[in-house]
Write a protein that holds these residues in place. Structure first.
Motif, PDB file in Angstrom:
ATOM      1  N   ARG A 146      33.089  34.420  38.541  1.00 22.68           N
ATOM      2  CA  ARG A 146      33.982  34.478  39.857  1.00 22.68           C
ATOM      3  C   ARG A 146      35.396  33.844  39.710  1.00 22.68           C
ATOM      4  NH1 ARG A 146      30.536  32.308  44.632  1.00 22.68           N
ATOM      5  NH2 ARG A 146      29.796  31.489  43.105  1.00 22.68           N
ATOM      6  N   LEU A 147      36.660  34.633  40.333  1.00 22.52           N
ATOM      7  CA  LEU A 147      37.782  34.098  39.891  1.00 22.52           C
ATOM      8  C   LEU A 147      38.224  33.109  40.917  1.00 22.52           C
ATOM      9  CD1 LEU A 147      39.576  37.586  38.981  1.00 22.52           C
ATOM     10  CD2 LEU A 147      38.490  35.818  37.321  1.00 22.52           C
ATOM     11  N   SER A 148      38.873  31.977  40.492  1.00 25.44           N
ATOM     12  CA  SER A 148      39.368  31.253  41.460  1.00 25.44           C
ATOM     13  C   SER A 148      40.909  31.844  41.671  1.00 25.44           C
ATOM     14  CB  SER A 148      39.357  29.773  41.092  1.00 25.44           C
ATOM     15  OG  SER A 148      38.139  29.284  40.757  1.00 25.44           O
ATOM     16  N   VAL A 149      41.540  31.286  43.043  1.00 24.30           N
ATOM     17  CA  VAL A 149      42.708  31.671  43.419  1.00 24.30           C
ATOM     18  C   VAL A 149      43.511  30.473  43.630  1.00 24.30           C
ATOM     19  CG1 VAL A 149      44.104  32.913  45.069  1.00 24.30           C
ATOM     20  CG2 VAL A 149      41.911  33.748  44.525  1.00 24.30           C
ATOM     21  N   ALA A 150      44.596  30.157  42.901  1.00 23.91           N
ATOM     22  CA  ALA A 150      45.464  29.194  42.810  1.00 23.91           C
ATOM     23  C   ALA A 150      46.151  29.128  44.186  1.00 23.91           C
ATOM     24  CB  ALA A 150      46.516  29.445  41.681  1.00 23.91           C
ATOM     25  N   ASN A 151      46.431  27.922  44.644  1.00 26.49           N
ATOM     26  CA  ASN A 151      47.158  27.469  45.773  1.00 26.49           C
ATOM     27  C   ASN A 151      46.604  28.250  47.289  1.00 26.49           C
ATOM     28  OD1 ASN A 151      49.235  26.237  43.998  1.00 26.49           O
ATOM     29  ND2 ASN A 151      49.979  28.329  43.463  1.00 26.49           N
ATOM     30  N   ALA A 152      45.219  28.254  47.093  1.00 28.29           N
ATOM     31  CA  ALA A 152      44.515  28.620  48.236  1.00 28.29           C
ATOM     32  C   ALA A 152      43.358  27.574  48.548  1.00 28.29           C
ATOM     33  CB  ALA A 152      44.029  30.187  48.057  1.00 28.29           C
ATOM     34  N   PRO A 153      43.177  27.629  50.065  1.00 33.48           N
ATOM     35  CA  PRO A 153      41.987  26.718  50.472  1.00 33.48           C
ATOM     36  C   PRO A 153      40.785  27.307  49.706  1.00 33.48           C
ATOM     37  CG  PRO A 153      43.521  27.325  52.362  1.00 33.48           C
ATOM     38  CD  PRO A 153      44.077  28.238  51.063  1.00 33.48           C
ATOM     39  N   GLU A 154      40.084  26.292  49.409  1.00 33.17           N
ATOM     40  CA  GLU A 154      38.820  26.450  48.396  1.00 33.17           C
ATOM     41  C   GLU A 154      38.848  27.539  47.535  1.00 33.17           C
ATOM     42  OE1 GLU A 154      36.013  24.811  49.594  1.00 33.17           O
ATOM     43  OE2 GLU A 154      36.838  24.068  51.047  1.00 33.17           O
ATOM     44  N   ASN A 155      40.147  27.632  46.837  1.00 30.45           N
ATOM     45  CA  ASN A 155      40.574  28.517  45.575  1.00 30.45           C
ATOM     46  C   ASN A 155      39.750  29.938  45.860  1.00 30.45           C
ATOM     47  OD1 ASN A 155      41.505  26.530  44.209  1.00 30.45           O
ATOM     48  ND2 ASN A 155      39.394  25.747  43.549  1.00 30.45           N
ATOM     49  N   ALA A 156      40.113  30.323  47.355  1.00 27.29           N
ATOM     50  CA  ALA A 156      39.652  31.623  47.827  1.00 27.29           C
ATOM     51  C   ALA A 156      40.533  32.591  48.368  1.00 27.29           C
ATOM     52  CB  ALA A 156      38.311  31.494  48.633  1.00 27.29           C
ATOM     53  N   ILE A 157      40.435  33.821  48.645  1.00 26.51           N
ATOM     54  CA  ILE A 157      41.484  34.692  49.168  1.00 26.51           C
ATOM     55  C   ILE A 157      41.359  34.594  50.591  1.00 26.51           C
ATOM     56  CG2 ILE A 157      39.975  36.788  48.870  1.00 26.51           C
ATOM     57  CD1 ILE A 157      42.579  38.053  47.895  1.00 26.51           C
ATOM     58  N   ASN A 158      40.319  34.259  51.029  1.00 27.84           N
ATOM     59  CA  ASN A 158      40.091  34.065  52.733  1.00 27.84           C
ATOM     60  C   ASN A 158      40.718  35.526  53.464  1.00 27.84           C
ATOM     61  OD1 ASN A 158      39.008  31.250  52.733  1.00 27.84           O
ATOM     62  ND2 ASN A 158      41.088  30.899  51.710  1.00 27.84           N
ATOM     63  N   ARG A 159      39.989  36.626  52.836  1.00 24.64           N
ATOM     64  CA  ARG A 159      40.392  37.744  53.660  1.00 24.64           C
ATOM     65  C   ARG A 159      39.375  38.869  53.052  1.00 24.64           C
ATOM     66  NH1 ARG A 159      44.792  35.074  52.815  1.00 24.64           N
ATOM     67  NH2 ARG A 159      46.774  35.395  53.979  1.00 24.64           N
ATOM     68  N   PHE A 160      39.214  39.999  53.834  1.00 24.22           N
ATOM     69  CA  PHE A 160      38.223  41.033  53.373  1.00 24.22           C
ATOM     70  C   PHE A 160      39.060  41.608  52.164  1.00 24.22           C
ATOM     71  CE2 PHE A 160      37.421  40.886  58.236  1.00 24.22           C
ATOM     72  CZ  PHE A 160      36.122  40.309  57.988  1.00 24.22           C
ATOM     73  N   ILE A 161      38.139  41.926  51.155  1.00 21.74           N
ATOM     74  CA  ILE A 161      38.831  42.624  50.248  1.00 21.74           C
ATOM     75  C   ILE A 161      38.454  43.931  50.126  1.00 21.74           C
ATOM     76  CG2 ILE A 161      38.672  42.907  47.601  1.00 21.74           C
ATOM     77  CD1 ILE A 161      38.194  39.836  47.483  1.00 21.74           C
ATOM     78  N   LEU A 162      39.640  45.007  50.450  1.00 25.06           N
ATOM     79  CA  LEU A 162      39.357  46.243  50.652  1.00 25.06           C
ATOM     80  C   LEU A 162      39.451  47.150  49.639  1.00 25.06           C
ATOM     81  CD1 LEU A 162      41.464  46.704  53.917  1.00 25.06           C
ATOM     82  CD2 LEU A 162      39.040  46.248  53.743  1.00 25.06           C
ATOM     83  N   SER A 163      40.255  46.779  48.437  1.00 28.10           N
ATOM     84  CA  SER A 163      40.574  48.001  47.659  1.00 28.10           C
ATOM     85  C   SER A 163      41.462  47.098  46.421  1.00 28.10           C
ATOM     86  CB  SER A 163      41.160  49.081  48.077  1.00 28.10           C
ATOM     87  OG  SER A 163      41.192  49.794  47.089  1.00 28.10           O
ATOM     88  N   PHE A 164      41.647  47.639  45.349  1.00 19.83           N
ATOM     89  CA  PHE A 164      42.468  47.267  44.122  1.00 19.83           C
ATOM     90  C   PHE A 164      43.459  48.515  43.889  1.00 19.83           C
ATOM     91  CE2 PHE A 164      38.881  44.390  43.984  1.00 19.83           C
ATOM     92  CZ  PHE A 164      39.288  43.473  43.756  1.00 19.83           C
ATOM     93  N   GLY A 165      44.452  48.033  43.137  1.00 20.56           N
ATOM     94  CA  GLY A 165      45.333  49.083  42.880  1.00 20.56           C
ATOM     95  C   GLY A 165      45.949  48.759  41.635  1.00 20.56           C
TER      96      GLY A 165
END
Length: 766
Positions: free
Chosen positions: A631-650
């Motif tokens: 599991r990747l942690s997201v820097a500078n984000a609450p709970e180290n999470a993206i807090n969004r629906f992940i729809l896709s990558f590019g």
């Protein structure tokens, strides 16, 4: 929005139906039988190995009460909130705030359960005995804010209550006669680390926003300083690499379904789902698009595919919207099944939901937009439900065009529009039937040459069914539920994320002629259409000798359960890319992907990375052969999470990766594109102020614990974008989103995802 894949409708809503495929002037017909009564009791087991541990923890997670047992309720009136991630306890006070609270009842006492539909997705409440048989219940209700009351006399036989549309997440225990102390079944929670490890911390840099549900990120050959974003409602936007306001490149809304109309909540897996630029785009200005069109009038009542050579080969269709007799799926992936309709209607009137269209266009001479008059339809496939549409369109290193399609929607690959196959233990399904439908497979065509009988494309000579009666020539691979995002790596390997039903998500490395197991298997485990929450201990590892020569059912390299103990890992997978850039060195040598969300009503997607290993195709893959997941942690984000629906990558021309998100389903302007960068370069990422969670009065950025499972889609079974969500017709999560078994979407989106997921395409699931 991402697919969500895990929804279903009650058994008595299933009726015989006819699904047919027309292609190259041939009409094939098969009538599916009425679905048998389903029992959804989940069995808990103890397993000695990691593989069986995955099975046990996912199965237990599908039914475990997330709050443990409560003390006996003295009142005879119980109030609950119905939301896809789990029943909300409201009254009496000892269950207030609990998710899927245990109801302690006295035999012989009369009770009333009043529940409110919180999320506007289809739900009911049914009380079961210990064998999973229905004792008493309500009808499905999908109007947000509506309430129902179930009055009953408690009996010794009562063991559980659940929602038949989302049985994986909306499920709690009933205790008769005794109050219970303590918590239930935390024995597996400490072993989450055996399934998901902790990976590096990455940063995110916002590069574009203001979209609705961005489900695709593409680059065009010869255009180094820009990229294109697909917005699910029907637009493609041109975005400069150095920022600036996106400009419209293509708008197909007048040729598409009304995206968002599939469910009361606005979750949908239909839309503009795929875009690929020709490798010689700078010379020929050709591009290829996949979108969801209204059911074609010159289609067939029969389902079907058409090669676009001419219109006369298509039989007419009544164009009526599908009704909810179709099962729903997961996903987050929550899914509904698509169009309008109501429970209890005569299912003989049910028809297909929409038509999947693969078409070619040309850009204008200045490359500023697309000339809509240049459209040439290549293939049309009628979809029985609104979810499990797949979506990816991509050119391979061989120069051929690849198009991935889901199994048609609903749940479990059964019900209206889902054909019979060779595996008699399970009903359905399209994904194993290569002679009568293109659903549930990946297709490969040569768009640089014309085919026989005026076809606007040719068939590559090494496609597996060339000069064979075993399937349509277009097939490259099959046995897929809701493929939500595919990609080639630098070595030419094709990574395909497939939104799961109720229990598992997966990533396959797909090869020419491969069968990837659905609906005989879900992930590396066996699958049962009669009891999707309880994987059978045995199932075939190959087809019979008289079915395509006895081919193996190939297992994925990445596989994870929706839930371990009380922690939801995800519900609708979103496929990604092998990292080949330089800006985030911690990801070098990893396949980067995500999950649409761990709850349908709260944007809570997760980023993952798996270290690359050597690939060898195999059936019956052991736990030791699965790739690790971190599991990747997201820097500078609450709970180290993206807090969004992940729809896709590019992925851009330099190999740098992007993650596409939204905080809603198919409305608003919360869609964003983030570049993945090093931890040091990451921006501050706060939860979106206009998310669906805000509407529900929920705190953004909370941890994941206690949230429900699948289905999302994406009830994809969904955010299946997805999964692998929902509507009366059930579908999946989501992945999600996408898709009640899924999501999806999102994924699904699910359907799911449901996501899947994963609500859009997939991931709902998805």
């Amino acid at each position: 929005m991402k697919p969500n894949d895990n929804e279903r409708t009650p058994d008595n809503e299933q009726a015989p139906d006819t699904a047919r495929t027309t292609l190259e002037g041939t009409t094939l017909e098969e009538t599916s039988q009425e679905k048998t009564s389903q029992q959804t009791e989940t069995r808990r087991r103890t397993w000695p190995s990691r593989r069986t541990f995955l099975r046990a923890t996912a199965t237990a997670g599908a039914v475990a009460s997330l709050s443990g047992l409560t003390v006996a309720q003295e009142e005879t009136t119980i109030e609950l909130g119905g939301v896809t991630s789990g029943w909300e306890g409201r009254s009496p006070s000892d269950i207030e705030g609990e998710t899927n609270p245990t109801l302690t009842l006295e035999a012989g006492q009369t009770y009333s359960i009043t529940w409110e539909n919180v999320d506007g997705l289809p739900h009911d409440i049914i009380i079961l005995d210990a064998d999973g048989n229905d004792i008493v219940g309500t009808e499905i209700m999908s109007g947000q804010g509506e309430t129902q009351t179930l009055e009953f006399e408690a009996t010794e036989e009562m063991a559980e209550y659940y929602c038949s549309v989302h049985p994986g997440t909306m499920r709690g225990d009933i205790q008769i006669g005794e109050s219970a102390d303590g918590a239930d079944g935390d024995e597996t929670e400490e072993d989450v680390a055996d399934v998901i490890g902790e990976g590096p911390t990455i940063g995110l840099e916002r590069v574009a926003g203001g979209f609705v549900s961005p489900i695709g990120f593409e680059t065009a050959p010869g255009q180094q300083n820009c990229y294109y974003v697909l917005d699910q409602p029907g637009q493609v936007y041109h975005v400069a690499a150095d920022g600036g306001e996106p400009t419209e490149f293509l708008d197909l809304t007048d040729r598409m379904v009304d995206v968002g109309a599939a469910t009361d909540a606005g979750f949908d897996e239909r839309g503009l789902l795929g875009l690929a630029f020709h490798p010689e785009y700078q010379e020929n200005r050709r591009l290829f698009v996949y979108y969801s069109a209204p059911l074609r009038e010159d289609s067939s009542d029969e389902n079907g595919t058409d090669d676009g050579a001419d219109d006369d080969g298509n039989e007419t269709d009544d164009g009526n919207e599908t009704d909810d007799g179709n099962e729903t799926d997961d996903n987050n992936e929550t899914d509904d099944n698509g169009s309008e309709g109501s429970n209890g209607e005569d299912e003989a009137e049910e028809s297909y939901d929409h038509t999947a269209v693969l078409a070619e266009f040309q850009a204008t001479e200045d490359f500023a937009s697309v000339d809509l008059e240049t459209e040439q339809i290549l293939i049309e496939v009628d979809q029985p439900q609104f979810n499990h549409n797949g979506g990816p369109v991509v050119f391979g290193p061989d120069g051929y065009l690849y198009w991935a399609l889901g199994d048609g929607g609903g749940a479990d690959d059964v019900g209206f529009g889902h054909l019979e196959d060779w595996y008699d233990e399970n009903e359905g399904g399209n994904a194993q039937n290569t002679t009568e439908t293109l659903l549930g497979g990946i297709h490969r065509i040569d768009v640089d040459n014309e085919g026989e009988d005026g076809k606007p494309y040719a068939i590559p000579g090494d496609n597996p069914f060339v000069d064979s009666d075993d399937g349509f020539d277009e097939y490259f691979a099959w046995g897929l539920r809701n493929p939500w995002r595919v990609s080639f790596d630098g070595e030419g390997r094709l990574f395909v994320a497939d939104v799961g039903q109720n229990l598992y998500e997966e990533v396959n490395i797909v090869e020419n002629g491969g069968n990837y197991g659905w609906n005989v298997k879900e992930g590396i485990e066996c699958f049962s259409t009669a009891d999707p929450n309880a994987p059978p201990s045995e199932c075939p590892s190959q087809t019979p000798d008289d079915v395509r020569g006895g081919e193996p059912l190939l297992d994925p390299v990445i596989h994870y359960p929706h839930q371990v103990g009380e922690e939801t890992i995800g519900i609708s997978i979103t496929g990604g890319y092998v990292y080949e850039g330089e800006g985030a060195p911690a990801l070098e040598g990893h396949y980067v992907f995500g999950d649409w969300s761990n709850a349908f009503e709260r944007p809570s997607g997760t980023l993952f990375a798996s270290p690359l290993e050597e690939y060898e195709p195999m059936a019956d893959r052991s736990e030791e052969d699965l790739w690790d997941i971190n599991r990747l942690s997201v820097a500078n984000a609450p709970e180290n999470a993206i807090n969004r629906f992940i729809l896709s990558f590019g992925r851009d021309h330099d190999g740098e990766l992007y993650v596409l998100t939204t905080a809603r389903y198919t409305d608003g302007e919360t869609g964003e594109v983030f570049r993945i960068v090093s931890e040091e370069d990451g921006e501050e990422i706060e939860p979106h102020e206009d998310s669906v969670a805000q509407e529900a009065g929920e705190e953004e950025g909370e941890g994941e614990d206690g949230e429900g499972e699948d289905e999302s889609e994406t009830n994809d079974d969904e955010s299946d974008e997805g999964d692998d969500t929902e509507q009366d017709d059930g579908a999946d999560d989501g992945n999600e989103t996408g898709d009640g078994n899924e999501t999806d979407d999102g994924n699904e989106t699910d359907d799911a995802n449901e996501t899947e997921s994963n609500g859009g395409s997939g991931n709902e699931t998805a």
